[in-house]
Design an enzyme around this catalytic site. Structure first.
Site, PDB file in Angstrom:
ATOM      1  N   ASP A  35       0.389  -0.885   0.462  1.00 40.03           N
ATOM      2  CA  ASP A  35       0.343  -0.409  -0.215  1.00 40.03           C
ATOM      3  C   ASP A  35       0.882   1.220   0.257  1.00 40.03           C
ATOM      4  OD1 ASP A  35      -1.943  -1.881   0.153  1.00 40.03           O
ATOM      5  OD2 ASP A  35      -2.386  -1.152   2.158  1.00 40.03           O
ATOM      6  N   ASP A  36       0.136   1.932  -0.674  1.00 45.01           N
ATOM      7  CA  ASP A  36       0.552   3.237  -0.312  1.00 45.01           C
ATOM      8  C   ASP A  36       1.951   4.154  -1.515  1.00 45.01           C
ATOM      9  OD1 ASP A  36      -0.903   3.444   2.037  1.00 45.01           O
ATOM     10  OD2 ASP A  36       0.623   3.892   3.159  1.00 45.01           O
ATOM     11  N   HIS A  86      -5.809   2.829  -3.987  1.00 45.88           N
ATOM     12  CA  HIS A  86      -6.324   3.342  -2.256  1.00 45.88           C
ATOM     13  C   HIS A  86      -6.137   5.197  -2.599  1.00 45.88           C
ATOM     14  CE1 HIS A  86      -4.270   1.895   0.823  1.00 45.88           C
ATOM     15  NE2 HIS A  86      -3.831   2.658   1.237  1.00 45.88           N
ATOM     16  N   HIS A  90      -5.466   9.620   0.585  1.00 49.03           N
ATOM     17  CA  HIS A  90      -5.510   8.451   1.562  1.00 49.03           C
ATOM     18  C   HIS A  90      -5.742   9.327   2.952  1.00 49.03           C
ATOM     19  CE1 HIS A  90      -3.159   6.070   4.326  1.00 49.03           C
ATOM     20  NE2 HIS A  90      -3.097   4.951   3.402  1.00 49.03           N
ATOM     21  N   HIS A 192       3.765  -2.653   3.070  1.00 49.30           N
ATOM     22  CA  HIS A 192       3.748  -0.448   2.753  1.00 49.30           C
ATOM     23  C   HIS A 192       4.981  -0.810   2.198  1.00 49.30           C
ATOM     24  CE1 HIS A 192       0.460  -0.899   5.896  1.00 49.30           C
ATOM     25  NE2 HIS A 192       0.272  -0.111   4.710  1.00 49.30           N
TER      26      HIS A 192
HETATM   27 ZN   LIG Z   1      -2.824   3.025   2.205  1.00 48.33          ZN
END
Ligand SMILES: [Zn+2]
Length: 223
Positions: A35-36, A86, A90, A192
């Site tokens: 993620d991210d 995503h 955020h 992540h």
């Molecule tokens: Zn995230």
């Protein structure tokens, strides 16, 4: 005490059955997710490691990062990984207006589609398709937001295992144990590709790939 468990309990998975928590458990396959990103340095380091294990993964990208780092985003697609959405900035779902939330997802999906299209122009016969996978930041999504995204055709991908790689109060070895002791057939694991998580993620991901490859597992994209 930690309120969020490493492994999602069956009870929670049962309360939200329209969200995806695991993949089919009849085969030795693990589903790594990141993620991210895209994030300079970290994402490319991750790609190099995955390539050395012939592992595929799913990257839940932040729209704003796709805009900032289009070349890294294209590298994800060129390597054949799946791309998930995503949101754009955020946000926390529980405190964000549903229109704002859904619009962030749609805006990011347009960026994903454009990025995939650009990569396809560079590589003939490239097979990437748009997957319509969505993961809510912080795992926070209201029933209303969830319903709207499901109606738009998104699959909402949660997780079986959290590595807790973002948490700088735990050691890289604890992060490794979170994954190795609790993951198994069909597990969706959250890492992540962020600067904050890197010291733990790099260590734990390397160990995870070593451990499960040795046990005969494959690493595949979520489809
Ligand atoms: Zn995230």
């Amino acid at each position: 005490m930690n309120l969020i468990p490493v492994k999602t309990p069956k009870l929670i998975k049962g309360i939200f059955p329209s969200y995806t928590w695991d993949m089919p458990q009849d085969q030795k396959v693990i589903y790594l997710t990141f993620d991210d990103g895209p994030t300079p340095e970290i994402t490319n380091w991750t790609l190099d490691l995955l390539r050395s294990y012939n592992a595929k993964a799913t990257f839940f990208c932040i729209g704003n990062n796709i805009e900032k780092y289009p070349d890294i985003f294209n590298d994800l697609i060129k390597d054949g990984h799946a791309i998930g959405n995503h949101t754009y900035h955020h946000p926390k779902g529980w405190t964000t207006n549903s229109d704002v939330y859904v619009n962030q997802v749609i805006k990011t999906q347009d960026l994903i589609a454009l990025g995939i299209q650009n990569t396809k122009l560079q590589i003939t016969n490239h097979k990437s398709t748009i997957a319509n996978l969505f993961r809510p930041p912080y795992g926070q999504i209201t029933p209303k937001q969830g319903k709207r995204l499901l109606a738009l055709g998104y699959k909402i991908i949660m997780w079986d295992i959290l590595a807790f790689d973002w948490k700088n109060s735990i050691s890289p070895e604890e992060c490794e144990k979170n994954v190795i002791l609790k993951a198994g057939n069909g597990s969706i694991i959250v890492f992540h590709d962020s600067v904050k998580a890197a010291p733990r993620m790099k260590f734990a991901l390397t160990k995870t790939l070593e451990h499960f490859s040795r046990k005969g597992y494959q690493f595949k994209c979520i489809e």
